[in-house]
Design a protein around this motif. Structure first.
Motif, short mmCIF file in Angstrom:
data_model
loop_
_atom_site.label_atom_id
_atom_site.label_comp_id
_atom_site.label_asym_id
_atom_site.label_seq_id
_atom_site.Cartn_x
_atom_site.Cartn_y
_atom_site.Cartn_z
N ASN A 73 12.61 5.77 -20.66
CA ASN A 73 13.82 5.86 -21.48
C ASN A 73 14.89 6.75 -20.87
OD1 ASN A 73 12.85 4.12 -23.49
ND2 ASN A 73 11.79 5.80 -24.54
N GLY A 74 14.68 7.21 -19.64
CA GLY A 74 15.75 7.96 -18.96
C GLY A 74 15.39 9.33 -18.46
N GLY A 75 14.18 9.82 -18.74
CA GLY A 75 13.77 11.14 -18.24
C GLY A 75 13.43 11.11 -16.76
N SER A 76 13.38 12.27 -16.17
CA SER A 76 13.05 12.40 -14.74
C SER A 76 11.83 13.30 -14.57
CB SER A 76 14.23 12.97 -13.96
OG SER A 76 15.29 12.03 -13.89
N LEU A 77 10.85 12.80 -13.80
CA LEU A 77 9.58 13.50 -13.62
C LEU A 77 9.39 13.91 -12.17
CD1 LEU A 77 6.68 14.35 -14.52
CD2 LEU A 77 5.98 11.99 -14.04
N PHE A 78 9.05 15.18 -11.95
CA PHE A 78 8.65 15.69 -10.64
C PHE A 78 7.18 16.03 -10.76
CE2 PHE A 78 10.12 18.87 -7.09
CZ PHE A 78 9.29 18.21 -6.19
N LEU A 79 6.33 15.14 -10.26
CA LEU A 79 4.89 15.29 -10.37
C LEU A 79 4.32 15.79 -9.05
CD1 LEU A 79 2.19 14.91 -11.86
CD2 LEU A 79 2.23 12.51 -11.14
N ILE A 80 3.65 16.94 -9.09
CA ILE A 80 3.07 17.56 -7.89
C ILE A 80 1.59 17.79 -8.14
CG2 ILE A 80 3.18 19.49 -6.28
CD1 ILE A 80 6.05 20.02 -7.40
N ALA A 81 0.76 17.21 -7.28
CA ALA A 81 -0.69 17.40 -7.39
C ALA A 81 -1.23 17.64 -5.99
CB ALA A 81 -1.36 16.20 -8.03
N ASP A 82 -1.70 18.81 -5.76
CA ASP A 82 -2.16 19.29 -4.45
C ASP A 82 -3.52 18.68 -4.12
OD1 ASP A 82 -2.32 21.04 -2.16
OD2 ASP A 82 -1.05 22.43 -3.26
N HIS A 83 -4.25 19.34 -3.23
CA HIS A 83 -5.59 18.90 -2.85
C HIS A 83 -6.55 18.98 -4.04
CE1 HIS A 83 -6.78 23.09 -2.90
NE2 HIS A 83 -5.81 23.38 -2.05
N MET A 84 -7.74 18.41 -3.89
CA MET A 84 -8.77 18.43 -4.92
C MET A 84 -8.96 19.86 -5.46
SD MET A 84 -12.25 19.38 -5.12
CE MET A 84 -13.64 18.90 -6.15
#
Length: 302
Positions: free
Chosen positions: A128-139
């Motif tokens: 619906n228009g939001g912006s996501l910055f998804l960060i997922a490092d190593h295990m």
């Protein structure tokens, strides 16, 4: 697994042990052309409701302070994701979330950090228009965010992306995996990024609707241990050629930037003196890249 690789892994372990990583609060680079006047920019929500290893007042403080100086308003989000809580901001940053079971034990299994209701809320908010910055490092971080990533068509691998033989720094250039794209070109020539460094993260696969930022070559592989930083000859290995460590894409009316490494977007001191992140001398363009990524999420860059 070669003795050389084991030696390098032990060295990395001595440098990057979680308890040794603290924010480098002296990191304060100049921003020649801020996007907004102080405090006049959109609200960036930083998730702190999911046992996050990086938070606005913790290891991501340099991240938060840097973006505040670009004019953005930073708010910590300590509540579960819902239409109401997400409505408080324009950009949502999720950095290294964890399920409570893995907060002190970085080993399998790694359940989702988010409920199904939260995943639906985030997906619909972006649509619906939001912006996501998804960060997922190593295990174990990819495992905790795997279901959320999958809701956008992204496949996380719950392991460590590492070079097989060279064991050098993970520095990407236009000749070595870094793609020419909106996030590396910026708004003008002065914002162009030609070198980007990460610090031992994961690698993932993206849908055809996404644009890769960093593409790994056949020198990389993904190690899939039972426990973080514990590798044996029996540790499963996945070839990582053509996997990515960073990407972005539109999703419905919103936008997503996804990266498989977190330190590259903050400034940390490991072991008391080793600079890890935007403060490292070999990562001088990481700060500009962070601005470019946020500006794209903010639709300043098309």
């Amino acid at each position: 697994m070669s003795k050389t690789l084991l030696t390098v892994i032990l060295l990395l372990l001595s440098i990057y042990l979680p308890a040794q990583q603290v924010a480098d609060t002296l990191f304060n680079p100049i921003i020649p052309n801020p996007a907004y006047s102080q405090g006049q920019g959109p609200v960036i929500l930083i998730d702190e409701a999911h046992q996050n290893f990086h938070t606005a007042n913790g290891r991501f403080k340099p991240f938060a302070s840097f973006l505040e100086r670009d004019g953005y308003t930073i708010k910590s989000l300590s509540q579960a994701f819902s239409p109401q809580t997400l409505a408080q901001g324009k950009i949502l940053v999720i950095a290294n979330s964890l399920h409570p079971d893995n907060q002190t034990q970085w080993k399998l299994p790694t359940p989702s950090a988010f409920t199904e209701e939260e995943i639906t809320a985030v997906t619909e908010w972006v649509n619906n228009g939001g912006s996501l910055f998804l960060i997922a490092d190593h295990m174990p971080f990819p495992g905790a965010a795997e279901k959320l990533a999958a809701s956008f068509g992204i496949k996380f691998y719950n392991g460590f992306a590492m070079q097989k033989r060279n064991h050098g720094k993970d520095i990407f250039t236009n000749k070595n995996g870094l793609q020419s794209c909106a996030l590396t070109l910026g708004r003008n020539e002065s914002e162009k990024v030609s070198s980007l460094q990460s610090f031992t993260g994961q690698a993932f696969q993206i849908p055809t609707t996404a644009q890769a930022v960093v593409i790994l070559n056949d020198e990389y592989q993904i190690l899939m241990p039972q426990m973080a930083w514990e590798f044996t000859k029996e540790t499963p290995v996945i070839p990582a050629s053509n996997f990515v460590q960073g990407a972005y894409m539109p999703f419905g009316g919103g936008r997503i930037v996804v990266f498989g490494e977190a330190a590259m977007f903050t400034a940390q001191l490991a072991g008391g003196k080793n600079k890890v992140g935007m403060n490292a001398s070999s990562a001088k363009q990481n700060a500009q890249f962070l601005l470019n990524a946020i500006h794209w999420l903010d639709a300043i860059i098309e």
